[in-house]
Write an enzyme that holds these catalytic residues in place. Structure first.
Site, mmCIF file in Angstrom:
data_model
loop_
_atom_site.group_PDB
_atom_site.id
_atom_site.type_symbol
_atom_site.label_atom_id
_atom_site.label_comp_id
_atom_site.label_asym_id
_atom_site.label_seq_id
_atom_site.Cartn_x
_atom_site.Cartn_y
_atom_site.Cartn_z
ATOM 1 N N ASP A 270 -37.729 -22.968 -33.027
ATOM 2 C CA ASP A 270 -38.347 -23.240 -34.331
ATOM 3 C C ASP A 270 -38.240 -24.725 -34.662
ATOM 4 O O ASP A 270 -37.407 -25.156 -35.460
ATOM 5 C CB ASP A 270 -37.656 -22.383 -35.401
ATOM 6 C CG ASP A 270 -38.402 -22.376 -36.725
ATOM 7 O OD1 ASP A 270 -39.538 -22.888 -36.781
ATOM 8 O OD2 ASP A 270 -37.843 -21.843 -37.708
ATOM 9 N N SER B 132 -36.469 -24.839 -45.903
ATOM 10 C CA SER B 132 -36.792 -24.801 -44.475
ATOM 11 C C SER B 132 -37.056 -26.194 -43.920
ATOM 12 O O SER B 132 -37.669 -27.035 -44.573
ATOM 13 C CB SER B 132 -38.040 -23.943 -44.242
ATOM 14 O OG SER B 132 -37.720 -22.617 -43.986
ATOM 15 N N HIS C 175 -42.133 -23.001 -37.992
ATOM 16 C CA HIS C 175 -42.687 -21.984 -38.893
ATOM 17 C C HIS C 175 -43.280 -22.619 -40.147
ATOM 18 O O HIS C 175 -44.026 -21.962 -40.872
ATOM 19 C CB HIS C 175 -41.642 -20.901 -39.230
ATOM 20 C CG HIS C 175 -40.622 -21.265 -40.259
ATOM 21 N ND1 HIS C 175 -39.310 -21.504 -39.949
ATOM 22 C CD2 HIS C 175 -40.715 -21.404 -41.599
ATOM 23 C CE1 HIS C 175 -38.633 -21.774 -41.058
ATOM 24 N NE2 HIS C 175 -39.470 -21.725 -42.067
#
Length: 275
Positions: free
Chosen positions: A127, A223, A81
């Site tokens: 992911d 992230s 992402h």
């Protein structure tokens, strides 16, 4: 407790705004400025890069997007992402080797971005992405690869892992509120059943694992960052068990953070050529 209607990717969008489906994920993300408890690695403490030499900053046009982890001489791993909206590698770099996010590190140009072919922006399944550089990441001072946990690692509820990053520290503009120095926090793994019951309106897939406790969490800008555990044969060696993927709209809430799971067969098969 009330359950959040949507998950929030723990990513720093200081330089681009992707438009995944459903777009409401990100519409919601940008509308929560007055609701969210922005924080650094919540409940954590300052650490040095010598303790986490594999963590690096993924950047576009010199702006921090996400964290990543060095997994081999020329490759690092991050979340898909963070990268799937990038249409080219122009201006994309990795910065590593420094506790500071702004000074003392070394910059490497990213030559290729390989997203997991099954990454799903609707569910955040699979992911994971690989960042390849032409100039070797290692050997360099305070840059070293991290090994993955064994394929049979159990993620026993209550086992402690450590997550590190340069995530947000204050309210305000994205760039100014990132932590200037690396931080880390210890968090316990949460069972799949408990996590699913708490995130009852959200799909948890086989490529996800949950960790966290109220007051200790990852946050915006973290992230792609590593969630590591101690090696069973050497407590001084860290192994990569997870990677910051998505979580609650309130950093440090009672909701566990959700991490890319490195024992998942599809994740390991994808990464195998780059280790």
């Amino acid at each position: 407790p009330l359950r959040l209607e949507q998950r929030t990717p723990i990513v720093q969008f200081s330089c681009f705004r992707p438009t995944p489906k459903p777009s409401t994920f990100f519409d919601f993300f940008f509308d929560i400025e007055n609701k969210r408890q922005f924080g650094r690695i919540v409940g954590g403490a300052a650490v040095t890069i010598a303790k986490y030499p594999y963590i690096v900053s993924l950047r576009r046009n010199s702006n921090h997007i996400c964290a990543a982890s060095v997994i081999s001489t020329n490759c690092a791993v991050t979340c898909a992402h963070c990268t799937y909206a990038l249409t080219s590698v122009a201006g994309v770099t990795i910065y590593g080797g420094s506790t500071s996010r702004t000074t003392g590190g070394k910059i490497f140009k990213v030559s290729a971005i390989i997203n997991h072919p099954n990454y799903d922006p609707d569910t955040f399944d699979a992911d994971v992405a690989v960042l390849r550089v032409d100039t070797p990441l290692i050997p360099n001072t305070n840059i070293a690869p991290v090994q993955l946990v064994a394929a049979n690692y159990a993620y026993t509820a209550g086992t402690i892992g450590y997550v590190a990053g340069w995530g947000r520290t204050t309210l305000g503009s994205a760039a100014s509120s990132l932590s200037s120095s690396l931080r880390a926090v210890n968090i316990p793994f949460v069972s799949d059943a408990t996590c699913a019951s708490m995130w009852s309106n959200t799909e948890l897939t086989a490529t996800m694992v949950c960790a966290g406790i109220k007051g200790r969490d990852a946050c915006i800008g973290d992230s792609g960052g590593p969630l590591v555990v101690a090696s069973p044969t050497n407590a001084n060696v860290n192994l990569l068990a997870g990677m910051v993927s998505w979580g609650s709209a309130s950093c440090g809430s009672e909701y566990p953070g959700v991490y890319t799971k490195f024992t998942a067969e599809s994740i390991r098969n994808f990464l195998a050529p780059y280790l």
